[in-house]
Motif scaffolding. Sequence first.
Motif, PDB file in Angstrom:
ATOM      1  N   ASP A  68       0.798  -1.218   0.000  1.00 14.49           N
ATOM      2  CA  ASP A  68       0.000   0.000   0.000  1.00 14.49           C
ATOM      3  C   ASP A  68       0.836   1.276   0.000  1.00 14.49           C
ATOM      4  O   ASP A  68       0.949   1.958  -1.013  1.00 14.49           O
ATOM      5  CB  ASP A  68      -0.957  -0.038   1.213  1.00 14.49           C
ATOM      6  N   GLU A 122      -5.116  -4.814   4.424  1.00 15.81           N
ATOM      7  CA  GLU A 122      -5.082  -4.063   3.156  1.00 15.81           C
ATOM      8  C   GLU A 122      -5.037  -5.019   1.958  1.00 15.81           C
ATOM      9  O   GLU A 122      -5.601  -4.731   0.909  1.00 15.81           O
ATOM     10  CB  GLU A 122      -3.882  -3.106   3.111  1.00 15.81           C
ATOM     11  N   HIS A 164     -12.316   2.373   5.056  1.00 15.39           N
ATOM     12  CA  HIS A 164     -11.473   3.368   5.718  1.00 15.39           C
ATOM     13  C   HIS A 164     -12.225   4.443   6.492  1.00 15.39           C
ATOM     14  O   HIS A 164     -11.700   4.965   7.462  1.00 15.39           O
ATOM     15  CB  HIS A 164     -10.509   4.004   4.714  1.00 15.39           C
ATOM     16  N   HIS A 171      -4.099   0.335  12.274  1.00 15.52           N
ATOM     17  CA  HIS A 171      -4.818   0.796  11.080  1.00 15.52           C
ATOM     18  C   HIS A 171      -5.397  -0.369  10.256  1.00 15.52           C
ATOM     19  O   HIS A 171      -6.582  -0.381   9.929  1.00 15.52           O
ATOM     20  CB  HIS A 171      -3.884   1.664  10.228  1.00 15.52           C
ATOM     21  N   VAL A 207      -9.129  -1.476   9.086  1.00 20.21           N
ATOM     22  CA  VAL A 207      -9.551  -1.655   7.693  1.00 20.21           C
ATOM     23  C   VAL A 207     -10.349  -2.959   7.555  1.00 20.21           C
ATOM     24  O   VAL A 207     -11.372  -3.010   6.865  1.00 20.21           O
ATOM     25  CB  VAL A 207      -8.328  -1.662   6.745  1.00 20.21           C
TER      26      VAL A 207
HETATM   27 ZN    ZN Z   1      -5.235   1.913   4.743  1.00 19.40          ZN
END
Ligand code: ZN
Length: 368
Positions: free
Chosen positions: A137, A185, A248, A266, A270
Amino acid sequence: MKKVEVSLENRSYDILIDENLILKFPVYLEGLLNRKFLAIVTDTNVENLHLSRLLTTLKNAGIETKVLSIKAGESSKSWETLQATVDWMLDNKIERNDLVVAFGGGVVGDLVGFAAAIMRRGIQFIQCPTSLLAQVDSSVGGKTGINTSHGKNLVGAFYQPSLVISDISTLKTLEERDFLAGYGEVAKYGLLGDYEFYCWLEENAENIRNRDIHALIKAVAHSCEMKSAIVIADEKEQGERALLNLGHTFCHALEAATGYSERMLHGEGVAIGSVLAFDLSAKMGLTSQEDPTRIKKHFEDMGMMNSINNISGTLPNADKLVELMFQDKKVVDGKLNLILAKGIGKAFIARDVDPNLIKDVINNSLAI
Ligand SMILES: [Zn+2]
Ligand SMILES: NC(=O)c1ccc[n+]([C@@H]2O[C@H](COP(=O)([O-])OP(=O)(O)OC[C@H]3O[C@@H](n4cnc5c(N)ncnc54)[C@H](O)[C@@H]3O)[C@@H](O)[C@H]2O)c1
């Protein structure tokens, strides 16, 4: 070796993906180095685990290096560390034509990319991502920046690297939680745009969890191909690039609610947010009820969080969480645009989503 091309006219670059790339680093610098010198910025964890191998390889090729190691962790994406990084580059007389390497996770990549963008009005940089999140990412697509007291990633620049070197072998030393957060992700790419890839991920869940090198090479390469295609179509996020934000807006609200702390990483947010986006899509009759159930099961198989109530400690209620969602930078004219789906692999931008429906799915997730 897998090679993914990011074709952006004079800002085009390759992403190289394979095991042990650090040991062949100089080969890939051909044509990029103006003198036998590299500036490397890393963090304290990656320095301890992987830097010596990189330095030895470069030394054997007669390439001189200077290294800056910043404190590991999100707090380094700050004005202070940005200033220290740029000052360090100036102190070390990094020239306009020199090359700087961001050797670390997304924090190092975002910080160094931004420092490179403003250093002498722009010097070339290479991303050498060492976390799964960074490989799939943050190292791809040219978003760079830092956090301020006003929020995350509010100051930065679109600035593309000259090359991305993703050495899959570095992923072996990642903490389990960081690895799985990065996987959030990876799954997102399948969920937003590629049903076949998502099925492959389900079938290979165990191999991926065990960090089988071949499974990881495929997962990283395919994620990069998808991100690259989206970035080529919409470099500055005026449209389609927003699809990458599946899950998100929920995630950002949960990150704010948990104070950007260890309570929820994070990528974990997600995963939870993607489940919620599918819950909401099912509630709106856009996708079948089996889809969110299937996705929850997959994250469970991976040993990951899949609902809000997996987050430790107390959380604000649904009203407050929706309020936090409305503070997201993607809110335009007070209207909440969300990424929803018409099936796995079929995400789209839904405009002006009814907050009451969002509250319902959040309440369900809190109650599970
Ligand atoms: Zn992200
Ligand atoms: N620019 C973008 O498009 C984009 C996209 C997504 C995320 N991001 C940013 O990326 C950051 C998160 O990235 P991250 O999860 O890589 O965070 P990170 O850089 O903090 O890395 C996570 C942890 O893993 C450690 N680490 C890194 N590589 C390792 C390795 N090989 N072995 C052992 N430990 C290792 C780091 O020291 C750190 O402690 C956030 O700041 C986020 O905003 C940017």
